[in-house]
Design a protein around this motif. Structure first.
Motif, PDB file in Angstrom:
ATOM      1  N   ALA A  87       0.831  -1.208   0.000  1.00 57.44           N
ATOM      2  CA  ALA A  87       0.000   0.000   0.000  1.00 57.44           C
ATOM      3  C   ALA A  87       0.867   1.260   0.000  1.00 57.44           C
ATOM      4  O   ALA A  87       0.594   2.222  -0.736  1.00 57.44           O
ATOM      5  CB  ALA A  87      -0.922  -0.009   1.220  1.00 57.44           C
ATOM      6  N   VAL A  88       1.906   1.257   0.821  1.00 58.81           N
ATOM      7  CA  VAL A  88       2.799   2.425   0.874  1.00 58.81           C
ATOM      8  C   VAL A  88       3.551   2.594  -0.443  1.00 58.81           C
ATOM      9  O   VAL A  88       3.768   3.715  -0.915  1.00 58.81           O
ATOM     10  CB  VAL A  88       3.785   2.276   2.055  1.00 58.81           C
ATOM     11  N   GLU A  89       3.926   1.472  -1.068  1.00 57.73           N
ATOM     12  CA  GLU A  89       4.671   1.539  -2.328  1.00 57.73           C
ATOM     13  C   GLU A  89       3.783   1.978  -3.496  1.00 57.73           C
ATOM     14  O   GLU A  89       4.236   2.691  -4.391  1.00 57.73           O
ATOM     15  CB  GLU A  89       5.276   0.168  -2.638  1.00 57.73           C
ATOM     16  N   LEU A  90       2.520   1.560  -3.486  1.00 58.55           N
ATOM     17  CA  LEU A  90       1.662   1.757  -4.656  1.00 58.55           C
ATOM     18  C   LEU A  90       0.792   3.007  -4.605  1.00 58.55           C
ATOM     19  O   LEU A  90       0.353   3.491  -5.652  1.00 58.55           O
ATOM     20  CB  LEU A  90       0.740   0.538  -4.825  1.00 58.55           C
ATOM     21  N   ALA A 131      -6.228   5.894  -5.913  1.00 61.30           N
ATOM     22  CA  ALA A 131      -5.769   5.531  -4.567  1.00 61.30           C
ATOM     23  C   ALA A 131      -6.823   4.681  -3.856  1.00 61.30           C
ATOM     24  O   ALA A 131      -6.499   3.665  -3.221  1.00 61.30           O
ATOM     25  CB  ALA A 131      -5.475   6.788  -3.762  1.00 61.30           C
ATOM     26  N   VAL A 132      -8.076   5.083  -3.978  1.00 59.09           N
ATOM     27  CA  VAL A 132      -9.163   4.343  -3.331  1.00 59.09           C
ATOM     28  C   VAL A 132      -9.309   2.957  -3.953  1.00 59.09           C
ATOM     29  O   VAL A 132      -9.508   1.954  -3.246  1.00 59.09           O
ATOM     30  CB  VAL A 132     -10.490   5.125  -3.437  1.00 59.09           C
ATOM     31  N   THR A 133      -9.177   2.861  -5.275  1.00 57.82           N
ATOM     32  CA  THR A 133      -9.311   1.574  -5.959  1.00 57.82           C
ATOM     33  C   THR A 133      -8.215   0.602  -5.544  1.00 57.82           C
ATOM     34  O   THR A 133      -8.487  -0.552  -5.186  1.00 57.82           O
ATOM     35  CB  THR A 133      -9.276   1.770  -7.484  1.00 57.82           C
ATOM     36  N   VAL A 134      -6.974   1.069  -5.576  1.00 59.40           N
ATOM     37  CA  VAL A 134      -5.851   0.214  -5.179  1.00 59.40           C
ATOM     38  C   VAL A 134      -5.994  -0.182  -3.708  1.00 59.40           C
ATOM     39  O   VAL A 134      -5.793  -1.338  -3.331  1.00 59.40           O
ATOM     40  CB  VAL A 134      -4.506   0.920  -5.417  1.00 59.40           C
ATOM     41  N   GLY A 135      -6.367   0.786  -2.865  1.00 56.35           N
ATOM     42  CA  GLY A 135      -6.547   0.498  -1.447  1.00 56.35           C
ATOM     43  C   GLY A 135      -7.638  -0.523  -1.200  1.00 56.35           C
ATOM     44  O   GLY A 135      -7.508  -1.399  -0.343  1.00 56.35           O
ATOM     45  N   THR A 136      -8.728  -0.440  -1.966  1.00 54.08           N
ATOM     46  CA  THR A 136      -9.834  -1.380  -1.812  1.00 54.08           C
ATOM     47  C   THR A 136      -9.405  -2.797  -2.184  1.00 54.08           C
ATOM     48  O   THR A 136      -9.767  -3.772  -1.514  1.00 54.08           O
ATOM     49  CB  THR A 136     -11.028  -0.942  -2.686  1.00 54.08           C
ATOM     50  N   VAL A 137      -8.631  -2.914  -3.254  1.00 56.83           N
ATOM     51  CA  VAL A 137      -8.131  -4.236  -3.662  1.00 56.83           C
ATOM     52  C   VAL A 137      -7.208  -4.807  -2.594  1.00 56.83           C
ATOM     53  O   VAL A 137      -7.290  -5.995  -2.245  1.00 56.83           O
ATOM     54  CB  VAL A 137      -7.400  -4.135  -5.010  1.00 56.83           C
TER      55      VAL A 137
END
Length: 215
Positions: free
Chosen positions: A25-28, A136-142
């Motif tokens: 999460a921190v990297e992406l 950001a929300v999409t990646v975080g949700t995954v």
């Protein structure tokens, strides 16, 4: 994400998988300087996991003390809770003022869908004001879904091991009863079951006592 998905499979430890998730999460996700996972068990017990630094745990403790904050909201009530700038946040006045003093200015919390017994959230924090955009929300949700899958897989594995251990203890107790009283396995199990009912004691506890006192 494919590499993370493969990491869910046993025998990998849950904590290791969760730490890989928060690290990713921190990297992406731009603006995420640190990340952690908060679980709220039945009864309100807080558990901090997989912090990329010690800060997420500190913020979890702060929310527990103040009984307010975005991570609790995401873990229990909301699907996504975002704050672009805590200096302008009015939903949790005490918490917001405290995190600004610590040096945290933005946050994004995403609910983990685990079980009815436990609620959880993947929490991201930034040291600068951050506009958490759709990506950001999409990646975080995954990533939150990945963390939830790891937690559920780990619990299912633990429950399976517990069930196998229970079956093994009952099997050992049946064998002892069969040898001691010269009965078949059906009669031995019926004896254990009746003793469990008459003493209002779980069958596995009765089995364990038989094993411990077989001499």
């Amino acid at each position: 994400m494919a590499e993370l998905a493969r990491s869910v499979a046993p025998p990998r430890g849950i904590e290791e998988i969760l730490l890989e998730t928060t690290t990713a999460a921190v990297e992406l996700i731009p603006g995420a300087d640190t990340a952690g996972i908060l679980l709220v068990a039945k009864g309100g017990k807080f558990e901090s996991h997989a912090g990329t630094t010690g800060l997420p745990h500190e913020l979890d403790e702060l929310q527990h003390t103040l009984q307010e904050g975005p991570c609790i909201g995401a873990a229990v009530d909301e699907t996504i809770v975002r704050t672009d700038d805590f200096r302008e946040e009015s939903r949790w006045p005490a918490y917001s003022a405290a995190v600004v003093k610590i040096g945290v200015l933005s946050g994004l919390s995403l609910r983990l869908y685990t079980t009815e017994r436990t609620a959880g959230a993947l929490n991201l924090f930034g040291y600068e004001p951050t506009v958490w955009d759709t990506e950001a929300v999409t990646v975080g949700t995954v990533l939150a879904a990945h963390a939830a899958s790891a937690i559920m897989a780990g619990r299912q594995d633990a429950e399976l091991k517990s069930a196998l251990a229970t079956r093994d203890r009952i099997g050992q107790a049946k064998g002892i009863v069969m040898e001691r009283f010269g009965v078949d396995d059906v009669a031995a199990f019926d004896m254990l079951r009746r003793l469990s009912q008459e003493s209002n004691t779980p069958l596995v506890t009765v089995a364990q006592r038989v094993i411990e006192t077989r001499g």
